[in-house]
Design an enzyme around this catalytic site. Structure first.
Site: not given
Length: 153
Positions: A44-45
């Site tokens: 997600c980062t």
């Protein structure tokens, strides 16, 4: 769940800076709505960073980016600050957005089943209609693929 060519729902939600975001406010421009499982996790980062890095190119194409997960407003604020995100993250703890786009599915993690967000992205045209969708997204190159879809639309 919206279908390609159909109007998307008039959703609203709270963002990481605790302001209200309304999709209707984005009429007249492209909107990228990307759903992701959890703030500050590796995939997600990376996805957020890729959308961040391409943000100027999206803006040149009259496109806004909105990230959505079930994380809290506070979690979104911290994640956006740490990653320098120039776009809003909607806190969808009540799953209204997730259900509207049908992105909650049964997933398997460490041998246990749970309900979670399947990484998905939706491209909305300036008239508020769904132009494209990507489900079960693999992060590498995805933000560029979405940007390319706007260029060819």
């Amino acid at each position: 769940m919206p279908e390609i060519g159909k109007k998307i729902p008039a959703l609203k939600g709270r963002t990481g800076d605790d302001t209200e975001l309304k999709l209707l406010d984005y009429q007249g421009q492209w909107v990228v709505i990307y759903f992701y499982p959890k703030d500050s996790t590796p995939g997600c980062t990376t996805e957020a960073q890729q959308f961040r890095d391409l943000h100027p190119a999206f803006r040149k194409r009259n496109a806004e980016i909105i990230g959505v997960s079930r994380d809290s407003i506070r979690s979104h604020a911290n994640f956006a600050a740490r990653q320098g995100l120039p776009f809003p993250l909607v806190s969808d703890a009540d799953e209204v957005w997730c259900n509207a786009f049908d992105v909650i599915r049964e997933k398997l993690l460490y041998g246990k089943k749970h309900l979670g967000i399947v990484r998905s992205t939706f491209l909305v045209d300036p008239d508020g209609r769904l132009a494209a969708e990507w489900r079960g997204v693999k992060v590498p190159g995805h933000a560029q693929a979405v940007l390319d879809a706007i260029a060819t639309a």
